[in-house]
Design an enzyme around this catalytic site. Structure first.
Site, PDB file in Angstrom:
ATOM      1  N   THR A 127     -14.156  12.444   0.152  1.00  0.00           N
ATOM      2  CA  THR A 127     -15.405  12.234   0.247  1.00  0.00           C
ATOM      3  C   THR A 127     -15.920  11.059   0.609  1.00  0.00           C
ATOM      4  O   THR A 127     -17.102  10.735   1.044  1.00  0.00           O
ATOM      5  CB  THR A 127     -16.205  12.786  -1.033  1.00  0.00           C
ATOM      6  OG1 THR A 127     -15.666  12.283  -2.136  1.00  0.00           O
ATOM      7  CG2 THR A 127     -16.244  14.378  -1.006  1.00  0.00           C
ATOM      8  N   GLY A 160       2.587   2.278  -3.669  1.00  0.00           N
ATOM      9  CA  GLY A 160       2.539   3.581  -2.710  1.00  0.00           C
ATOM     10  C   GLY A 160       2.676   4.745  -3.313  1.00  0.00           C
ATOM     11  O   GLY A 160       3.186   5.932  -2.762  1.00  0.00           O
ATOM     12  N   LEU A 192      -1.949   5.140  -6.463  1.00  0.00           N
ATOM     13  CA  LEU A 192      -2.712   4.545  -7.406  1.00  0.00           C
ATOM     14  C   LEU A 192      -3.426   3.254  -7.132  1.00  0.00           C
ATOM     15  O   LEU A 192      -3.891   2.601  -7.909  1.00  0.00           O
ATOM     16  CB  LEU A 192      -1.624   4.254  -8.845  1.00  0.00           C
ATOM     17  CG  LEU A 192      -1.059   5.268  -9.448  1.00  0.00           C
ATOM     18  CD1 LEU A 192      -0.164   5.045 -10.556  1.00  0.00           C
ATOM     19  CD2 LEU A 192      -1.958   6.510  -9.698  1.00  0.00           C
ATOM     20  N   SER A 225      -2.416   0.747  -5.261  1.00  0.00           N
ATOM     21  CA  SER A 225      -1.832  -0.700  -5.505  1.00  0.00           C
ATOM     22  C   SER A 225      -2.241  -1.469  -4.447  1.00  0.00           C
ATOM     23  O   SER A 225      -2.554  -2.812  -4.714  1.00  0.00           O
ATOM     24  CB  SER A 225      -0.423  -0.610  -5.502  1.00  0.00           C
ATOM     25  OG  SER A 225       0.164  -0.197  -4.298  1.00  0.00           O
ATOM     26  N   GLU A 254      -8.820  -3.860   4.417  1.00  0.00           N
ATOM     27  CA  GLU A 254      -7.718  -2.737   4.658  1.00  0.00           C
ATOM     28  C   GLU A 254      -8.146  -2.155   6.165  1.00  0.00           C
ATOM     29  O   GLU A 254      -6.979  -1.448   6.591  1.00  0.00           O
ATOM     30  CB  GLU A 254      -7.634  -1.909   3.364  1.00  0.00           C
ATOM     31  CG  GLU A 254      -6.691  -0.738   3.444  1.00  0.00           C
ATOM     32  CD  GLU A 254      -6.105  -0.296   2.121  1.00  0.00           C
ATOM     33  OE1 GLU A 254      -6.097  -1.005   1.036  1.00  0.00           O
ATOM     34  OE2 GLU A 254      -5.326   0.579   2.388  1.00  0.00           O
ATOM     35  N   ASP A 269     -11.329   3.086  -3.391  1.00  0.00           N
ATOM     36  CA  ASP A 269     -10.126   2.367  -4.032  1.00  0.00           C
ATOM     37  C   ASP A 269     -10.806   0.999  -4.656  1.00  0.00           C
ATOM     38  O   ASP A 269     -10.799   0.427  -5.691  1.00  0.00           O
ATOM     39  CB  ASP A 269      -8.983   2.073  -3.322  1.00  0.00           C
ATOM     40  CG  ASP A 269      -8.503   3.705  -2.776  1.00  0.00           C
ATOM     41  OD1 ASP A 269      -9.069   4.779  -3.514  1.00  0.00           O
ATOM     42  OD2 ASP A 269      -7.664   3.743  -2.156  1.00  0.00           O
TER      43      ASP A 269
HETATM   44  P1  ADP Z   1      -1.321   2.839  -2.752  1.00  0.00           P
HETATM   45  O1  ADP Z   1      -2.421   1.985  -2.641  1.00  0.00           O
HETATM   46  O2  ADP Z   1      -1.527   4.314  -3.158  1.00  0.00           O
HETATM   47  O3  ADP Z   1      -0.076   2.154  -3.958  1.00  0.00           O
HETATM   48  P2  ADP Z   1      -0.593   2.133   0.007  1.00  0.00           P
HETATM   49  O4  ADP Z   1       0.274   2.898   0.955  1.00  0.00           O
HETATM   50  O5  ADP Z   1      -2.031   2.292   0.127  1.00  0.00           O
HETATM   51  O6  ADP Z   1      -0.466   2.632  -1.437  1.00  0.00           O
HETATM   52  O7  ADP Z   1      -0.417   0.857  -0.109  1.00  0.00           O
HETATM   53  C1  ADP Z   1       0.873   0.370  -0.509  1.00  0.00           C
HETATM   54  C2  ADP Z   1       1.169  -1.070  -0.132  1.00  0.00           C
HETATM   55  O8  ADP Z   1       0.615  -2.353  -0.476  1.00  0.00           O
HETATM   56  C3  ADP Z   1       2.544  -1.631   0.016  1.00  0.00           C
HETATM   57  O9  ADP Z   1       3.501  -0.855   0.851  1.00  0.00           O
HETATM   58  C4  ADP Z   1       2.530  -3.025  -0.006  1.00  0.00           C
HETATM   59  O10 ADP Z   1       2.594  -3.414   1.431  1.00  0.00           O
HETATM   60  C5  ADP Z   1       1.175  -3.401  -0.467  1.00  0.00           C
HETATM   61  N1  ADP Z   1       1.279  -3.819  -1.994  1.00  0.00           N
HETATM   62  C6  ADP Z   1       0.621  -3.201  -2.968  1.00  0.00           C
HETATM   63  N2  ADP Z   1       1.088  -3.926  -4.109  1.00  0.00           N
HETATM   64  C7  ADP Z   1       1.910  -4.697  -3.920  1.00  0.00           C
HETATM   65  C8  ADP Z   1       2.588  -5.698  -4.528  1.00  0.00           C
HETATM   66  N3  ADP Z   1       2.715  -5.991  -5.892  1.00  0.00           N
HETATM   67  N4  ADP Z   1       3.035  -6.808  -3.879  1.00  0.00           N
HETATM   68  C9  ADP Z   1       3.182  -6.706  -2.450  1.00  0.00           C
HETATM   69  N5  ADP Z   1       2.752  -5.779  -1.790  1.00  0.00           N
HETATM   70  C10 ADP Z   1       1.985  -4.582  -2.355  1.00  0.00           C
HETATM   71 MG    MG Z   2      -3.792   2.330  -1.146  1.00  0.00          MG
END
Ligand code: ADP
Ligand code: MG
Length: 365
Positions: free
Chosen positions: A39, A123, A126, A128, A161, A173
């Site tokens: 949404t 990934g 959550l 990240s 992003e 997010d």
């Molecule tokens: P999510 O946000 O659900 O975890 P995403 O695919 O949106 O998954 O983002 C994950 C990507 O963000 C990773 O592949 C990496 O490129 C980057 N990333 C996230 N956390 C870290 C970290 N602690 N160190 C380096 N890169 C990170």
């Molecule tokens: Mg993400």
């Protein structure tokens, strides 16, 4: 790891790698979305909850002007990027993209050094990515003595992003990890960017379980849904699908397939968020749980973002005693969130571990 431990550890790592103490640090949590899926890029409502897992970033000056040296405990190498860079389809994009958007128009006379440390699964849905962006922007804004609100930080992080990394995500997010408070959920109207704190019941936990099927949001599926929503808007003559309510469902249903189903998910999901927020206020947890289940069914049948492994896990979660369960995050794999009384979590977790060998419990909040 608690937030303070993570900040200590990122400072240590920075010192070890760059040979001096960092000048600023910042922390941002991960998040799980409780209700309101897809949404956010339709101007609708979402209900994410910050987690007690997160990402810490430490920054300082060093190296030639224009260079940025970036390291992460998750990847170990020290990478060199430039403030003039374009996206390189690399994990450092999230950091350099955030810096480029923050420092646009700022005279940067020295090189920058950045260390990232996290206890979030990467990934896995959550957020990240948002945690890295928000913590990078917050630490670097402090380094340059820039005064930014939490909402400003969220907006910059989303821009990084969208425009730099190339993921067409909404603002949920970045907003929830920049503005939200652990222990509560954020009821956010993504169109007005007004949000309220939603209190959560003390009696219950949310358990996040990864299905074992990994997702990548920059792959086709997510972008396809974004463009299908645009198509539905054009056909219905509205700016955003959140302009529509339940009374508009007859015209939504009359659209060609599958655009009708995509739009139906957005319209009904928005309504579910509103009802869920009222249910939490009324402490009607049975209704809240039921809305989670309806949300999953809508993601599976109308929005077509689930996969069989995730559907099986949701059903297994309910069979094992969760009151509500649903796919959370972008979909095409990823994680589910299950809602249950706290006293049930131990036995429930054992059942899930035994029945779903590929699944992994990521967090209990
Ligand atoms: P999510 O946000 O659900 O975890 P995403 O695919 O949106 O998954 O983002 C994950 C990507 O963000 C990773 O592949 C990496 O490129 C980057 N990333 C996230 N956390 C870290 C970290 N602690 N160190 C380096 N890169 C990170
Ligand atoms: Mg993400």
């Amino acid at each position: 790891m608690a937030q303070n431990d993570l900040i200590h550890s990122v400072k240590d790592r920075f010192q070890n790698v760059f040979g001096k103490a960092p000048l600023q640090t910042a922390y941002a949590p991960g998040r799980v979305n409780l209700l309101g899926e897809h949404t956010d890029y339709n101007g609708g409502f979402v209900l994410p909850m910050p987690l007690t897992l997160g990402t810490a970033v430490a920054v300082g000056f060093g190296g030639a002007a224009g260079t940025v040296h970036i390291s992460s405990t998750a990847f170990d190498a020290v990478e060199q990027r430039m403030l003039s860079d374009r996206s390189a389809d690399h994990w450092t994009d999230y950091v350099i993209g955030s810096l480029i958007h923050l420092l646009d128009g700022v005279l940067v006379k020295e090189g920058l050094q950045v260390m990232v440390s996290t206890d979030l699964p990467i990934g896995s849905g959550l957020s990240s990515s948002a945690a890295v962006e928000v913590a990078t922007i917050r630490a670097t804004a402090a380094l340059f003595e820039m005064k930014l609100s939490d909402v400003d930080i969220a907006k910059l992080a989303r821009k990084a992003e969208n425009a730099f990394v190339g993921v067409p995500c909404g603002i949920m997010d970045q907003y929830s990890v920049s503005v939200g408070e652990p222990g509560t959920a954020v009821f956010l109207d993504t169109r007005t960017l007004r949000s309220e704190v939603a209190a959560l019941p003390d009696s219950h936990h949310f358990v996040i379980v990864h299905s074992g099927v990994s997702h990548k949001l920059s792959e086709d599926g997510y972008e396809k849904r974004v463009s299908e929503c645009h198509e539905a808007c054009a056909a219905l003559g509205v700016e955003m699908l959140s302009d529509l309510g339940l009374s508009d469902l007859p015209s939504v249903d009359a659209l060609p397939s599958p655009i009708n189903a995509r739009a139906r998910h957005i319209v009904t999901e928005n309504d579910r968020v509103l009802r869920a927020v009222s249910a939490l206020q009324d402490q009607d947890l049975a209704l809240f749980a039921q809305l989670m289940i309806e949300s999953h069914n809508s993601q599976r049948d109308d929005y077509a973002v689930s996969v069989p492994e995730v559907d099986a896990l949701v059903q297994g979660a309910l069979d094992a005693g969760a009151e509500g369960a649903r796919l959370t995050g972008g979909g095409f794999g990823g994680s589910i969130v299950a809602f249950m009384p706290k006293h049930r979590v131990d036995v429930w977790s054992k059942t899930i571990d035994a029945q779903f060998p590929n699944a992994r419990i990521l967090a209990v909040t």
